[in-house]
Motif scaffolding. Structure first.
Motif, PDB file in Angstrom:
ATOM      1  N   LEU A  48      29.364 -75.211  33.526  1.00  0.00           N
ATOM      2  CA  LEU A  48      27.595 -75.767  33.174  1.00  0.00           C
ATOM      3  C   LEU A  48      26.666 -76.079  34.413  1.00  0.00           C
ATOM      4  O   LEU A  48      25.631 -75.341  34.617  1.00  0.00           O
ATOM      5  N   SER A  49      27.408 -75.760  35.608  1.00  0.00           N
ATOM      6  CA  SER A  49      26.840 -75.583  37.284  1.00  0.00           C
ATOM      7  C   SER A  49      26.543 -73.974  37.299  1.00  0.00           C
ATOM      8  O   SER A  49      24.819 -73.887  37.789  1.00  0.00           O
ATOM      9  N   CYS A  50      27.307 -73.182  37.188  1.00  0.00           N
ATOM     10  CA  CYS A  50      26.735 -71.968  37.169  1.00  0.00           C
ATOM     11  C   CYS A  50      25.732 -71.673  36.026  1.00  0.00           C
ATOM     12  O   CYS A  50      24.912 -70.671  36.841  1.00  0.00           O
ATOM     13  N   LEU A  51      25.827 -71.782  34.889  1.00  0.00           N
ATOM     14  CA  LEU A  51      24.939 -71.436  34.377  1.00  0.00           C
ATOM     15  C   LEU A  51      23.774 -72.012  34.506  1.00  0.00           C
ATOM     16  O   LEU A  51      22.664 -71.351  34.442  1.00  0.00           O
ATOM     17  N   ALA A  52      23.549 -73.698  35.316  1.00  0.00           N
ATOM     18  CA  ALA A  52      21.908 -73.883  35.098  1.00  0.00           C
ATOM     19  C   ALA A  52      21.469 -73.068  37.165  1.00  0.00           C
ATOM     20  O   ALA A  52      20.365 -72.797  36.934  1.00  0.00           O
ATOM     21  N   VAL A  53      22.912 -72.815  37.299  1.00  0.00           N
ATOM     22  CA  VAL A  53      21.987 -72.263  38.562  1.00  0.00           C
ATOM     23  C   VAL A  53      21.128 -70.192  38.587  1.00  0.00           C
ATOM     24  O   VAL A  53      20.063 -70.647  38.986  1.00  0.00           O
ATOM     25  N   PHE A  84      18.586 -57.492  40.700  1.00  0.00           N
ATOM     26  CA  PHE A  84      18.752 -58.819  40.271  1.00  0.00           C
ATOM     27  C   PHE A  84      18.134 -59.384  38.730  1.00  0.00           C
ATOM     28  O   PHE A  84      19.064 -60.477  38.467  1.00  0.00           O
ATOM     29  N   LEU A  85      16.963 -59.039  38.659  1.00  0.00           N
ATOM     30  CA  LEU A  85      16.980 -59.286  37.395  1.00  0.00           C
ATOM     31  C   LEU A  85      17.758 -59.299  36.981  1.00  0.00           C
ATOM     32  O   LEU A  85      18.265 -59.914  35.843  1.00  0.00           O
ATOM     33  N   ILE A  86      18.503 -58.439  36.342  1.00  0.00           N
ATOM     34  CA  ILE A  86      19.497 -58.310  35.404  1.00  0.00           C
ATOM     35  C   ILE A  86      20.968 -58.154  35.417  1.00  0.00           C
ATOM     36  O   ILE A  86      21.290 -58.807  34.283  1.00  0.00           O
ATOM     37  N   PHE A  87      20.550 -58.769  36.086  1.00  0.00           N
ATOM     38  CA  PHE A  87      22.261 -59.342  36.855  1.00  0.00           C
ATOM     39  C   PHE A  87      22.194 -60.789  36.687  1.00  0.00           C
ATOM     40  O   PHE A  87      23.094 -61.491  35.817  1.00  0.00           O
ATOM     41  N   VAL A  88      21.030 -61.550  36.561  1.00  0.00           N
ATOM     42  CA  VAL A  88      21.087 -63.235  36.341  1.00  0.00           C
ATOM     43  C   VAL A  88      20.803 -63.278  34.599  1.00  0.00           C
ATOM     44  O   VAL A  88      21.484 -63.778  34.049  1.00  0.00           O
ATOM     45  N   ASN A  89      19.927 -62.348  34.021  1.00  0.00           N
ATOM     46  CA  ASN A  89      19.716 -62.539  32.855  1.00  0.00           C
ATOM     47  C   ASN A  89      21.271 -62.024  32.219  1.00  0.00           C
ATOM     48  O   ASN A  89      21.326 -63.241  31.366  1.00  0.00           O
ATOM     49  N   GLU A  90      22.047 -60.748  32.434  1.00  0.00           N
ATOM     50  CA  GLU A  90      23.006 -60.790  31.301  1.00  0.00           C
ATOM     51  C   GLU A  90      23.873 -62.065  32.192  1.00  0.00           C
ATOM     52  O   GLU A  90      24.752 -62.312  31.146  1.00  0.00           O
ATOM     53  N   LEU A  91      24.008 -62.650  33.464  1.00  0.00           N
ATOM     54  CA  LEU A  91      25.761 -62.965  33.668  1.00  0.00           C
ATOM     55  C   LEU A  91      24.818 -64.477  32.794  1.00  0.00           C
ATOM     56  O   LEU A  91      26.151 -64.949  32.575  1.00  0.00           O
ATOM     57  N   LEU A  93      23.910 -65.094  30.183  1.00  0.00           N
ATOM     58  CA  LEU A  93      23.563 -65.148  28.323  1.00  0.00           C
ATOM     59  C   LEU A  93      25.086 -65.050  27.891  1.00  0.00           C
ATOM     60  O   LEU A  93      25.609 -65.882  27.450  1.00  0.00           O
ATOM     61  N   TRP A  94      25.748 -64.468  29.371  1.00  0.00           N
ATOM     62  CA  TRP A  94      27.223 -64.144  28.853  1.00  0.00           C
ATOM     63  C   TRP A  94      28.287 -65.741  29.859  1.00  0.00           C
ATOM     64  O   TRP A  94      28.802 -66.428  29.031  1.00  0.00           O
ATOM     65  N   LEU A  95      27.401 -66.480  30.332  1.00  0.00           N
ATOM     66  CA  LEU A  95      27.445 -67.773  30.146  1.00  0.00           C
ATOM     67  C   LEU A  95      27.620 -68.959  28.817  1.00  0.00           C
ATOM     68  O   LEU A  95      28.641 -70.040  29.203  1.00  0.00           O
ATOM     69  N   ALA A  96      26.117 -68.363  28.644  1.00  0.00           N
ATOM     70  CA  ALA A  96      26.382 -69.697  27.946  1.00  0.00           C
ATOM     71  C   ALA A  96      27.073 -69.487  26.768  1.00  0.00           C
ATOM     72  O   ALA A  96      27.541 -70.037  25.759  1.00  0.00           O
ATOM     73  N   THR A  97      27.530 -67.815  26.346  1.00  0.00           N
ATOM     74  CA  THR A  97      28.476 -67.249  25.641  1.00  0.00           C
ATOM     75  C   THR A  97      30.013 -67.805  25.750  1.00  0.00           C
ATOM     76  O   THR A  97      31.086 -69.352  24.846  1.00  0.00           O
ATOM     77  N   TRP A  98      30.191 -68.203  26.648  1.00  0.00           N
ATOM     78  CA  TRP A  98      31.344 -69.037  27.223  1.00  0.00           C
ATOM     79  C   TRP A  98      31.190 -70.700  26.813  1.00  0.00           C
ATOM     80  O   TRP A  98      32.571 -71.153  26.953  1.00  0.00           O
ATOM     81  N   LEU A  99      30.210 -70.944  26.904  1.00  0.00           N
ATOM     82  CA  LEU A  99      29.873 -72.211  26.699  1.00  0.00           C
ATOM     83  C   LEU A  99      30.121 -73.132  25.334  1.00  0.00           C
ATOM     84  O   LEU A  99      30.873 -73.686  25.286  1.00  0.00           O
ATOM     85  N   GLY A 100      29.328 -71.807  24.925  1.00  0.00           N
ATOM     86  CA  GLY A 100      29.818 -71.779  23.543  1.00  0.00           C
ATOM     87  C   GLY A 100      31.174 -71.876  23.119  1.00  0.00           C
ATOM     88  O   GLY A 100      32.085 -72.764  21.513  1.00  0.00           O
ATOM     89  N   ILE A 101      32.110 -71.104  23.546  1.00  0.00           N
ATOM     90  CA  ILE A 101      33.630 -70.957  22.924  1.00  0.00           C
ATOM     91  C   ILE A 101      34.111 -71.961  24.099  1.00  0.00           C
ATOM     92  O   ILE A 101      35.285 -73.232  23.070  1.00  0.00           O
TER      93      ILE A 101
END
Length: 299
Positions: A48-53, A84-91, A93-101
């Motif tokens: 959650l912390s990584c996703l929030a950042v 940086f925008l591409i990095f944060v955007n895709e990261l 989405l992946w963190l939100a995906t792991w949260l769902g899993i």
């Protein structure tokens, strides 16, 4: 002089920005305080912390885009900012995906050996999921910078890159396909996890209702609340993905209503879902109430 509808839109953008930074900031601060007190962080809190950042940085960029578009100020661009925008955007989405899993593995009940193995080890896998996402997204950024160039959407290129060279249709189509394909992988994984969770919760709720027919079932309200939370997460996630894919593939004029609406929808996801996370997490909800009460007492 700004038009009335742009003023109203900007007010909504400010509220969205403040809500997003506040909710995600609360998540980071609460979990950070727990880390300092106990010198360790639970896997869910770490995720959650990584996703929030990531979402705080996304909110900053979205608000910056709103300011640029509405007030027509100069857009400061460089290859590092696009990367940086591409990095944060895709990261994000992946963190939100792991949260769902993570939620699916912890809550859902599926009688399959692979799912049982994941359920037993998901907490230990969270740091590796985050590390793997960081490495994967870094490789994607390196690939774009070396081979295809940074994927700048058409509306940003037309608005802010006045001297940009016109790309061929083949290269544009390749970049759009690459962008959609990269975001399609976490979307499909997320859909499988969330749909499994929804079906599992729905089946469990029906079983509880049939077991104790005609009486108030303990815990039924909690399951319904969980279902609503997951459904709202699903709707926000899919709408966020679809709007991004839509924006990255079409051209817009600066102040068309549909363009401003799309930007507003994109900003709703990182702020709205973080608010849902706080309301559904007892620890975050309690600390938010304490913070608001302390602020009122200070005033």
């Amino acid at each position: 002089m700004l038009e009335s509808h742009l003023i109203i839109y900007f007010l909504f953008a400010v509220i969205q920005f403040l809500l997003g930074t506040f909710t995600n900031g609360i998540i980071v601060v609460v979990n950070g305080i727990d880390l300092i007190k106990h010198r360790k962080m639970a896997p869910l809190d770490l995720l959650l912390s990584c996703l929030a950042v990531c979402r705080i940085f996304l909110q900053l960029f979205i608000f910056y885009i709103n300011v640029v578009v509405i007030f027509l100020i100069e857009f400061i661009t460089c290859s590092a900012s696009c990367a940086f925008l591409i990095f944060v955007n895709e990261l994000e989405l992946w963190l939100a995906t792991w949260l769902g899993i993570f939620y699916c593995a912890k809550v859902a009940s599926v009688p399959h050996p692979l799912f049982i193995w994941l359920k037993m080890r998901i907490s230990k896998l969270v740091p590796w999921m985050i590390l793997g996402s960081l490495l994967y997204v870094s490789m994607i950024c390196i690939f774009h910078s070396k081979y295809t160039g940074f994927m700048v959407p058409y509306f940003l290129r037309n608005l802010f890159f006045q001297n940009a060279t016109i790309q061929t249709e083949v290269k544009q189509a390749t970049q759009i396909f690459s962008f959609v394909a990269e975001l399609l992988v976490p979307l499909l994984i997320f859909l499988v996890a969330v749909l499994l969770l929804i079906f599992s919760l729905g089946r469990h709720t029906r079983q509880m209702r049939n077991t104790v027919a005609g009486s108030r079932v303990p815990g039924r309200g909690a399951h319904i609340s969980a279902l609503l939370s997951i459904l709202s997460f699903l709707i926000l996630y899919i709408s966020h993905y679809l709007i991004k894919a839509f924006l990255f593939s079409l051209k817009f004029h600066v102040k068309r209503f549909i363009f401003l609406f799309c930007i507003l929808v994109i900003g709703t996801y990182p702020s709205g879902h973080s608010l849902i996370l706080i309301l559904g997490n007892p620890k975050l909800k309690q600390n938010t109430k304490k913070f608001l009460c302390h602020r009122k007492c200070c005033q």
